[in-house]
Motif scaffolding. Sequence first.
Motif, PDB file in Angstrom:
ATOM      1  N   PRO A 214     -36.791  68.865  62.050  1.00 45.57           N
ATOM      2  CA  PRO A 214     -35.326  68.792  62.117  1.00 45.57           C
ATOM      3  C   PRO A 214     -34.801  69.714  63.210  1.00 45.57           C
ATOM      4  O   PRO A 214     -35.280  70.825  63.380  1.00 45.57           O
ATOM      5  CB  PRO A 214     -34.883  69.249  60.724  1.00 45.57           C
ATOM      6  CG  PRO A 214     -36.033  70.032  60.179  1.00 45.57           C
ATOM      7  CD  PRO A 214     -37.266  69.439  60.779  1.00 45.57           C
TER       8      PRO A 214
ATOM      9  N   ARG B 100     -31.256  71.185  65.492  1.00 44.53           N
ATOM     10  CA  ARG B 100     -29.811  71.402  65.580  1.00 44.53           C
ATOM     11  C   ARG B 100     -29.443  71.638  67.034  1.00 44.53           C
ATOM     12  O   ARG B 100     -30.150  72.343  67.754  1.00 44.53           O
ATOM     13  CB  ARG B 100     -29.398  72.603  64.738  1.00 44.53           C
ATOM     14  CG  ARG B 100     -27.889  72.824  64.627  1.00 44.53           C
ATOM     15  CD  ARG B 100     -27.590  74.164  63.974  1.00 44.53           C
ATOM     16  NE  ARG B 100     -26.201  74.291  63.577  1.00 44.53           N
ATOM     17  CZ  ARG B 100     -25.190  74.599  64.389  1.00 44.53           C
ATOM     18  NH1 ARG B 100     -25.439  74.803  65.689  1.00 44.53           N
ATOM     19  NH2 ARG B 100     -23.959  74.719  63.933  1.00 44.53           N
TER      20      ARG B 100
ATOM     21  N   TYR C 255     -31.616  71.207  71.849  1.00 45.87           N
ATOM     22  CA  TYR C 255     -31.830  71.164  70.406  1.00 45.87           C
ATOM     23  C   TYR C 255     -32.866  72.225  70.045  1.00 45.87           C
ATOM     24  O   TYR C 255     -33.833  72.451  70.781  1.00 45.87           O
ATOM     25  CB  TYR C 255     -32.323  69.789  69.964  1.00 45.87           C
ATOM     26  CG  TYR C 255     -31.228  68.751  69.866  1.00 45.87           C
ATOM     27  CD1 TYR C 255     -30.485  68.597  68.704  1.00 45.87           C
ATOM     28  CD2 TYR C 255     -30.936  67.916  70.949  1.00 45.87           C
ATOM     29  CE1 TYR C 255     -29.475  67.637  68.610  1.00 45.87           C
ATOM     30  CE2 TYR C 255     -29.937  66.958  70.872  1.00 45.87           C
ATOM     31  CZ  TYR C 255     -29.214  66.825  69.704  1.00 45.87           C
ATOM     32  OH  TYR C 255     -28.211  65.885  69.615  1.00 45.87           O
TER      33      TYR C 255
ATOM     34  N   ALA D 272     -30.464  72.680  57.373  1.00 46.43           N
ATOM     35  CA  ALA D 272     -29.823  71.478  57.911  1.00 46.43           C
ATOM     36  C   ALA D 272     -28.976  70.792  56.849  1.00 46.43           C
ATOM     37  O   ALA D 272     -27.796  70.466  57.082  1.00 46.43           O
ATOM     38  CB  ALA D 272     -30.883  70.520  58.447  1.00 46.43           C
TER      39      ALA D 272
ATOM     40  N   ILE E 178     -24.858  70.476  56.956  1.00 47.05           N
ATOM     41  CA  ILE E 178     -24.281  69.127  57.000  1.00 47.05           C
ATOM     42  C   ILE E 178     -23.343  68.935  55.810  1.00 47.05           C
ATOM     43  O   ILE E 178     -22.212  68.446  55.959  1.00 47.05           O
ATOM     44  CB  ILE E 178     -25.392  68.063  57.004  1.00 47.05           C
ATOM     45  CG1 ILE E 178     -26.170  68.114  58.321  1.00 47.05           C
ATOM     46  CG2 ILE E 178     -24.807  66.666  56.772  1.00 47.05           C
ATOM     47  CD1 ILE E 178     -27.455  67.307  58.315  1.00 47.05           C
TER      48      ILE E 178
ATOM     49  N   VAL F 109     -24.935  63.231  62.978  1.00 47.36           N
ATOM     50  CA  VAL F 109     -26.240  63.343  62.323  1.00 47.36           C
ATOM     51  C   VAL F 109     -27.003  62.057  62.596  1.00 47.36           C
ATOM     52  O   VAL F 109     -26.526  60.963  62.293  1.00 47.36           O
ATOM     53  CB  VAL F 109     -26.107  63.567  60.809  1.00 47.36           C
ATOM     54  CG1 VAL F 109     -27.481  63.643  60.157  1.00 47.36           C
ATOM     55  CG2 VAL F 109     -25.299  64.821  60.513  1.00 47.36           C
TER      56      VAL F 109
ATOM     57  N   TYR G 111     -27.153  67.177  64.496  1.00 43.96           N
ATOM     58  CA  TYR G 111     -28.507  67.279  63.966  1.00 43.96           C
ATOM     59  C   TYR G 111     -29.294  66.013  64.270  1.00 43.96           C
ATOM     60  O   TYR G 111     -28.762  64.901  64.263  1.00 43.96           O
ATOM     61  CB  TYR G 111     -28.480  67.466  62.445  1.00 43.96           C
ATOM     62  CG  TYR G 111     -28.149  68.866  62.016  1.00 43.96           C
ATOM     63  CD1 TYR G 111     -29.150  69.823  61.849  1.00 43.96           C
ATOM     64  CD2 TYR G 111     -26.828  69.250  61.782  1.00 43.96           C
ATOM     65  CE1 TYR G 111     -28.842  71.116  61.473  1.00 43.96           C
ATOM     66  CE2 TYR G 111     -26.516  70.539  61.397  1.00 43.96           C
ATOM     67  CZ  TYR G 111     -27.534  71.466  61.246  1.00 43.96           C
ATOM     68  OH  TYR G 111     -27.235  72.752  60.875  1.00 43.96           O
TER      69      TYR G 111
ATOM     70  N   LEU H 243     -32.572  64.393  62.478  1.00 44.11           N
ATOM     71  CA  LEU H 243     -33.416  64.519  61.294  1.00 44.11           C
ATOM     72  C   LEU H 243     -34.551  63.498  61.382  1.00 44.11           C
ATOM     73  O   LEU H 243     -34.315  62.289  61.294  1.00 44.11           O
ATOM     74  CB  LEU H 243     -32.589  64.287  60.021  1.00 44.11           C
ATOM     75  CG  LEU H 243     -31.341  65.168  59.866  1.00 44.11           C
ATOM     76  CD1 LEU H 243     -30.627  64.838  58.548  1.00 44.11           C
ATOM     77  CD2 LEU H 243     -31.699  66.648  59.922  1.00 44.11           C
TER      78      LEU H 243
END
Length: 759
Positions: free
Chosen positions: A114, A116, A124, A132, A136, A488, A506, A508
């Motif tokens: 993951p 950010r 990132y 995370a 979120i 996201v 993010y 994921l």
Amino acid sequence: MSKTDDLPETSGPSGGWGSLKGITRIFGETWPSADAVRTLKRQNKPGGYMCASCAFPKPANYHPFEFCENGAKSTLWDMTRARCTPEFWEDHTVAGLRDWSDHELEKTGRLTAPMRYDPARDRYVEVSWDDAFAEIGATLKDLPREQVVFYSSGHAGLEASYLWALMARAYGNNNLPQSSNMCHETTSVGLKKVIGSSVGTVLWEDLEETDCYFFFGQNPGTNAPRFLHPLKEAKDRGAKIVTFNPVREQGLISFVDPQNMHDMLTGSETKISDQYHQLKAGSDIAALTGLCKAVIEADEKAEAQGRAPIIDWAFLREHCNDYEGFLRFCRSTEWQALCDECGLSETELRQAAEVYIKAERVIGVYGMGLTQHAHGATNIGMLVNFLALRGNIGRKGAGCCPVRGHSNVQGQRTVGIAEKTALIPMDRLRDLFGFEPPQKDGMHIVDAAQAMLEGKVSATLSMGGNLLRALPDTDRIEAAWPQQKLTVMVSTKLNRSHLYPGEVAYILPCLSRSEVDEQETGNQYVSVEDSFSMIHGSLGKHPPAAKTLKSELEITCRIAQAACAPNDKLCWLDWIKDYSVVRDLIEATYPDDFRDFNARMNEPGGFWRGNAAHERVWKTESGKLEFTTPDRLNALGFEDAPGRFRMITMRSNDQFNTTIYGYSDRFRGIEGTRDVLLMNKIDIADLGLKHGDEITVRGDMGDGVDRIKTGLSLCQFDMPRGTVGGYYPECNVLIPVGLHDQLSKTPGSKGVPVRIEKA
């Protein structure tokens, strides 16, 4: 052809050695583990792994290898040994990656952790899963509920999709746009209006019984190659195939069966289409009117001569509403007007109608060539009219067959990913989960894009896909996207949507469908729905690309746990442990469609969730099949004008949606580039241009927005006069958000007004 230096030459029939060569190239490019071969052997078989590519049905009596070229490419692409680890970002900034192609971004490999977005470093950075989900959730709690969008591609299984929709409603909205909004929503809305069903009416056994196919705007060679096997079988038993498409697609011209050793060794081809009619883009209404007019005239002649009727009058009288108005329209419309619009002669239309008249059982197949127009729903209604004239809906070997281009795009709508509240059993959700579902309709993808441009979207959560790249008006959307408070992306690989992060952003990383999904109760099955409304279980057995990956279902539940109000009946964390419990919830919510879900999901060929229109039960307002009388002869959202062309966007055989596997479109003879515009040689000459010229294409919608695509090479190609073709998604920049089907809002990607000038 290489970079349009020479005129394109196709590389022969679809299938055959060309397909094997294409698969081998991807194998050599990704170098998957030896387990890839075992995965391919299990693909699309009972108890196996269901392909994440197209939604073509999985037969009960399967072949030794039940996958196609693009299905194999999709699997191998996911199983690459390349990894995009957090260390990748030590050498790359987000801004720097915007110059990379879609192909280059995905070739970095599977995401492993993951991430950010750090705006100070424009990179990132790795974060923990717990951090995370916590951030979120905290961010979502502070945002206006109506400004948050929960998008889903067709990748996720039914279980995760059901919970994704439940999360949105528990959070407080119905903003659930989905990839079908951009392709087959016209089917969902248009078919529902005229036959009472939002999906096609045929089953696998209908393919085995039909003696005639009519294809409209669908390309099986690229978009559903496994369809070529039943087409070959139909041709072997003497069936006829008639195709209407602006572009001559190799999959509808000839096919060599890769699973037939004799055909492979001898190069024996099966001719697919008996007739191939290249009509102007967007003119299917005129062509279908011509076909119906010919049938009506043949019926009148038969009556005058005392012969048996051509039209199935008993079917019309018992099952159809307002067919008289449609018959009057066809009789009163002049042949010349029809021919001028579609670019075909009266003789050609009559020849096609003669095939239809002689056939006993006809299936009408269509794709986005019908759906992606400003009046796409009228296209759908016209095809239904055509089939209904001879009773070719709701009986064996006949019916309406839309071909979905994404694995579970139809199934996600079935289990609740829909923005319209009327489609959802809100009372059952209320009883099952003890909260009041929101009653206001949510955002369709076009609504969400327009709201984005107006600064009215605060957050977008994307379950799979590459939404920013897939949307129309790409340049404008790219400028607006980073203004969001939160973005996201649940993804397997890097894509362009990651390169325009919101204030908080993010990535994921999730498991692919072919991978082991080990939870507390063991490796978990997921399920999908195909284009024929059959439900299939899918079990991944390939080791995950990284131990840190989570399933789409777990990611959904962990976000929901963090963002939604506490509720003892919303057992998010418990549902992660055993997906069969989620299937029980789906059955409780949709009992008619999912009876005995867990017990039946691994039946060979899948289990059918039913379709009333297949049984000639019409769940329309009138209780009958509704005939459509058009008020126009084309499906465009603009008028023709001097210098204005109708542009269609197309996929190559080396891509799946926005995923670009390479630069080989062998069926069109285009190698090494996607920066081309296909155009008729006479149109090229009329503009004072020549093959290979660098051109600029400008949008010509007349809405005050300057849409422009530069750096394209002009490619002489067998196209109808006035129609040009460019690749999706590169040409999305030319498609206005406001150009969409009037009923479903599906973007008009197959009928875009453009002008062309030398660069």
